[in-house]
Design a protein around this motif. Structure first.
Motif, PDB file in Angstrom:
ATOM      1  N   GLN A 114      -0.416 -12.424   6.767  1.00  0.00           N
ATOM      2  CA  GLN A 114       0.754 -12.241   5.627  1.00  0.00           C
ATOM      3  C   GLN A 114       1.287 -10.667   5.759  1.00  0.00           C
ATOM      4  O   GLN A 114       0.452  -9.939   5.968  1.00  0.00           O
ATOM      5  CB  GLN A 114       0.000 -12.356   4.436  1.00  0.00           C
ATOM      6  N   TRP A 115       2.556 -10.683   5.642  1.00  0.00           N
ATOM      7  CA  TRP A 115       3.100  -9.204   5.479  1.00  0.00           C
ATOM      8  C   TRP A 115       2.335  -8.532   4.470  1.00  0.00           C
ATOM      9  O   TRP A 115       2.359  -8.922   3.450  1.00  0.00           O
ATOM     10  CB  TRP A 115       4.431  -9.450   5.126  1.00  0.00           C
ATOM     11  N   VAL A 116       2.063  -7.324   5.223  1.00  0.00           N
ATOM     12  CA  VAL A 116       1.512  -6.152   4.146  1.00  0.00           C
ATOM     13  C   VAL A 116       2.542  -5.198   4.414  1.00  0.00           C
ATOM     14  O   VAL A 116       2.692  -4.603   5.883  1.00  0.00           O
ATOM     15  CB  VAL A 116       0.136  -5.737   4.545  1.00  0.00           C
ATOM     16  N   LYS A 117       3.049  -4.608   3.231  1.00  0.00           N
ATOM     17  CA  LYS A 117       3.935  -3.438   3.378  1.00  0.00           C
ATOM     18  C   LYS A 117       3.095  -1.994   2.983  1.00  0.00           C
ATOM     19  O   LYS A 117       2.588  -1.911   2.195  1.00  0.00           O
ATOM     20  CB  LYS A 117       5.140  -3.451   2.487  1.00  0.00           C
ATOM     21  N   ILE A 118       3.361  -1.008   4.016  1.00  0.00           N
ATOM     22  CA  ILE A 118       2.736   0.251   3.715  1.00  0.00           C
ATOM     23  C   ILE A 118       3.649   1.186   3.519  1.00  0.00           C
ATOM     24  O   ILE A 118       4.530   1.501   4.316  1.00  0.00           O
ATOM     25  CB  ILE A 118       1.912   0.915   4.936  1.00  0.00           C
ATOM     26  N   HIS A 119       4.172   1.587   2.340  1.00  0.00           N
ATOM     27  CA  HIS A 119       5.157   2.339   1.751  1.00  0.00           C
ATOM     28  C   HIS A 119       4.659   3.766   2.073  1.00  0.00           C
ATOM     29  O   HIS A 119       3.784   4.312   1.458  1.00  0.00           O
ATOM     30  CB  HIS A 119       5.699   2.184   0.247  1.00  0.00           C
ATOM     31  N   ILE A 120       5.388   4.640   2.886  1.00  0.00           N
ATOM     32  CA  ILE A 120       5.023   5.956   3.236  1.00  0.00           C
ATOM     33  C   ILE A 120       6.126   6.996   2.303  1.00  0.00           C
ATOM     34  O   ILE A 120       7.094   6.940   2.719  1.00  0.00           O
ATOM     35  CB  ILE A 120       4.969   6.289   4.724  1.00  0.00           C
ATOM     36  N   LYS A 121       5.611   7.769   1.630  1.00  0.00           N
ATOM     37  CA  LYS A 121       6.395   8.497   0.854  1.00  0.00           C
ATOM     38  C   LYS A 121       6.888   9.751   1.686  1.00  0.00           C
ATOM     39  O   LYS A 121       6.143  10.227   2.892  1.00  0.00           O
ATOM     40  CB  LYS A 121       5.718   9.211  -0.268  1.00  0.00           C
ATOM     41  N   ALA A 122       7.748  10.389   1.281  1.00  0.00           N
ATOM     42  CA  ALA A 122       8.411  11.492   2.172  1.00  0.00           C
ATOM     43  C   ALA A 122       7.639  12.600   2.265  1.00  0.00           C
ATOM     44  O   ALA A 122       6.758  13.089   1.374  1.00  0.00           O
ATOM     45  CB  ALA A 122       9.813  12.074   1.294  1.00  0.00           C
ATOM     46  N   GLY A 123       7.434  13.343   3.459  1.00  0.00           N
ATOM     47  CA  GLY A 123       6.479  14.001   3.845  1.00  0.00           C
ATOM     48  C   GLY A 123       6.136  14.323   5.403  1.00  0.00           C
ATOM     49  O   GLY A 123       6.647  13.265   6.048  1.00  0.00           O
ATOM     50  N   ILE A 152       0.886  -1.270  -0.003  1.00  0.00           N
ATOM     51  CA  ILE A 152       0.058   0.223   0.033  1.00  0.00           C
ATOM     52  C   ILE A 152       1.008   1.252  -0.045  1.00  0.00           C
ATOM     53  O   ILE A 152       1.671   1.273   0.662  1.00  0.00           O
ATOM     54  CB  ILE A 152      -0.998   0.048   1.203  1.00  0.00           C
ATOM     55  N   THR A 153       0.587   2.236  -0.722  1.00  0.00           N
ATOM     56  CA  THR A 153       1.469   3.540  -0.792  1.00  0.00           C
ATOM     57  C   THR A 153       0.670   4.756  -0.139  1.00  0.00           C
ATOM     58  O   THR A 153      -0.644   4.893  -0.585  1.00  0.00           O
ATOM     59  CB  THR A 153       1.798   3.930  -2.337  1.00  0.00           C
ATOM     60  N   VAL A 170      -5.702   5.608   7.522  1.00  0.00           N
ATOM     61  CA  VAL A 170      -6.580   4.970   6.849  1.00  0.00           C
ATOM     62  C   VAL A 170      -5.932   3.543   6.051  1.00  0.00           C
ATOM     63  O   VAL A 170      -6.582   2.776   6.081  1.00  0.00           O
ATOM     64  CB  VAL A 170      -6.994   5.977   5.812  1.00  0.00           C
ATOM     65  N   ALA A 171      -4.548   3.851   5.776  1.00  0.00           N
ATOM     66  CA  ALA A 171      -4.049   2.621   5.078  1.00  0.00           C
ATOM     67  C   ALA A 171      -3.864   1.318   6.177  1.00  0.00           C
ATOM     68  O   ALA A 171      -4.354   0.245   5.652  1.00  0.00           O
ATOM     69  CB  ALA A 171      -2.371   2.843   4.870  1.00  0.00           C
ATOM     70  N   ILE A 172      -3.627   1.748   7.255  1.00  0.00           N
ATOM     71  CA  ILE A 172      -3.899   0.536   8.312  1.00  0.00           C
ATOM     72  C   ILE A 172      -5.150  -0.042   8.527  1.00  0.00           C
ATOM     73  O   ILE A 172      -5.642  -1.039   8.492  1.00  0.00           O
ATOM     74  CB  ILE A 172      -2.986   1.047   9.813  1.00  0.00           C
ATOM     75  N   ASP A 173      -6.121   1.011   8.633  1.00  0.00           N
ATOM     76  CA  ASP A 173      -7.491   0.466   8.737  1.00  0.00           C
ATOM     77  C   ASP A 173      -7.993  -0.403   7.791  1.00  0.00           C
ATOM     78  O   ASP A 173      -8.969  -1.255   7.945  1.00  0.00           O
ATOM     79  CB  ASP A 173      -8.474   1.960   8.747  1.00  0.00           C
ATOM     80  N   SER A 174      -7.386  -0.306   6.516  1.00  0.00           N
ATOM     81  CA  SER A 174      -7.946  -1.140   5.318  1.00  0.00           C
ATOM     82  C   SER A 174      -7.431  -2.460   5.445  1.00  0.00           C
ATOM     83  O   SER A 174      -7.796  -3.173   4.591  1.00  0.00           O
ATOM     84  CB  SER A 174      -7.119  -0.276   3.983  1.00  0.00           C
ATOM     85  N   VAL A 191      -1.186   7.558  -5.178  1.00  0.00           N
ATOM     86  CA  VAL A 191      -1.081   6.727  -3.941  1.00  0.00           C
ATOM     87  C   VAL A 191      -2.171   6.147  -3.678  1.00  0.00           C
ATOM     88  O   VAL A 191      -3.456   6.296  -4.352  1.00  0.00           O
ATOM     89  CB  VAL A 191      -0.614   7.774  -2.880  1.00  0.00           C
ATOM     90  N   THR A 192      -2.224   4.940  -2.968  1.00  0.00           N
ATOM     91  CA  THR A 192      -3.382   4.286  -2.427  1.00  0.00           C
ATOM     92  C   THR A 192      -4.179   5.072  -1.440  1.00  0.00           C
ATOM     93  O   THR A 192      -5.491   5.056  -1.337  1.00  0.00           O
ATOM     94  CB  THR A 192      -2.827   2.920  -1.847  1.00  0.00           C
ATOM     95  N   PHE A 193      -3.490   5.710  -0.423  1.00  0.00           N
ATOM     96  CA  PHE A 193      -4.183   6.395   0.576  1.00  0.00           C
ATOM     97  C   PHE A 193      -3.342   7.646   0.824  1.00  0.00           C
ATOM     98  O   PHE A 193      -2.166   7.854   0.882  1.00  0.00           O
ATOM     99  CB  PHE A 193      -4.422   5.771   1.841  1.00  0.00           C
ATOM    100  N   ARG A 194      -4.070   8.769   1.441  1.00  0.00           N
ATOM    101  CA  ARG A 194      -3.338   9.903   1.923  1.00  0.00           C
ATOM    102  C   ARG A 194      -2.965  10.075   3.186  1.00  0.00           C
ATOM    103  O   ARG A 194      -2.301  10.931   3.862  1.00  0.00           O
ATOM    104  CB  ARG A 194      -4.067  11.336   1.394  1.00  0.00           C
ATOM    105  N   THR A 195      -3.412   9.214   4.093  1.00  0.00           N
ATOM    106  CA  THR A 195      -2.935   9.162   5.672  1.00  0.00           C
ATOM    107  C   THR A 195      -2.589   7.765   6.032  1.00  0.00           C
ATOM    108  O   THR A 195      -3.100   6.882   5.432  1.00  0.00           O
ATOM    109  CB  THR A 195      -4.364   9.623   6.461  1.00  0.00           C
TER     110      THR A 195
END
Length: 338
Positions: free
Chosen positions: A63-72, A37-38, A52-56, A45-49
């Protein structure tokens, strides 16, 4: 005896932690990542916060799920709930991917809940992220100094790599379970690494910011409460720097355990090094040790007399493999990009 808000919070935390530890073990599918998830500010991107990405992610994820958080800069409180293990938070560098919030403990809210980041689940990885509580940092002295946590870590098998934890009082609440902090930065002045995690800090930079020049601060407040308790903080390598003066630790519980091995101490470390706090007369129960440390603050000639002298064979008990990795959980984690 009336319990302080911190004591009440700690009891509740232990209950939650023990409940989860007796649950079904999760291996998260080995080293494979099931999907990514981005999170970011752009349109691609998939989400802006982050929350919300974790909630999804589905509950009881295995199974491992990666949330890639862009710079900001992400101004939000982030919570990984108990029922969502196997989550990876991947930033783009702790200087550029920053999660920040301003909150503090109060009569209604305990210390742990003030955390900008709260990780309740087991099997969590975070890399290249700054977790910051700005309450005591950015107010330029306008607010009363209160416990204000940057990160609260409950879950077993948690790994933090190249992360930064920024606060002033009670920065990193290392609650319980096995935790591995590597190549990370931790900033504060008062009890800024505290709790009863069974934790290994490798090559970490500890910065005591020394805002209060009249009273020395405390790097650790470790809360091991029995001789059979596996908890304790082991610092391998790394450095303790800063300004003002700082003690290496004070006891939060009667069997408090903190070990520094091969760590570089700047001159800010006080000559006595350690403080018994409210456990005077029980110092023989503590395990406070400095082994093969160096630097101008490593002179132990004026240390409190109840620090422990650990032999080479005793130190093997506190190696990475023996202290937190007997079941090789660290060897089975997904690869983190360099």
């Amino acid at each position: 005896m009336e319990l302080s808000p911190r004591s009440i919070a700690f009891i509740l935390i232990l209950f939650i932690s023990y409940f989860f530890c007796f649950g079904v073990a999760v291996d998260c599918g080995g080293k494979n990542v099931s999907y990514i998830i981005t999170v970011g500010r752009s349109d691609k991107v998939t989400f802006r916060t982050i929350q919300v990405a974790i909630d999804s992610i589905k509950s009881n994820n295995d199974q491992w799920v990666k949330i890639h958080i862009k710079a900001g800069l992400y101004i939000e409180k982030v919570h990984i709930p108990l029922e969502k293990p196997c989550i990876i938070l991947e930033g783009e560098g702790s200087q550029t991917t920053i999660i920040s919030f301003s909150d503090h403990s109060s009569f209604k809210q305990g210390t742990s809940q003030s955390g900008t980041f709260i990780s309740s689940s087991s099997n969590v990885i975070a890399s290249d992220i700054t977790f910051k509580n700005s309450y005591n940092i950015d107010d330029k002295g306008s607010n009363q100094i209160l416990p204000a946590v940057a990160a609260t870590i409950y879950g077993d098998k948690s790994f933090f790599f190249r992360c930064s934890f920024v606060g002033y009082q009670d920065t990193l609440f290392d609650v319980g379970g096995r935790h591995y902090f590597k190549d990370s930065y931790i900033q504060g002045e008062v009890d800024f690494i505290f709790g009863n995690g069974q934790s290994y800090y490798e090559n970490c930079l500890i910065n005591a910011i020394g805002r209060n020049r009249k009273l020395p601060g405390f790097v650790t407040a470790q809360s091991r409460d029995s001789s059979n308790d596996p908890g304790g903080f082991v610092f391998e390598g790394g450095s303790v720097i800063g300004n003002g003066e700082v003690n290496l630790g004070r006891a939060w519980r009667a069997y408090s355990r903190v070990i520094f091995h091969n760590t570089n101490f700047s001159s800010i470390v006080t000559p006595q090094g350690w403080n018994a706090a409210s456990y005077g007369g029980q110092e023989n129960k503590f395990t406070y040790a400095e082994v093969d440390c160096k630097g101008p603050g490593a002179d132990t000639s004026k240390r409190v007399p109840w620090t422990k002298k650990l032999s080479s064979s005793q130190m093997k008990e506190f190696s990475l493999a023996s202290f937190i990795n007997k079941d090789s959980w660290l060897d089975n984690l997904p690869t983190i990009s360099q």
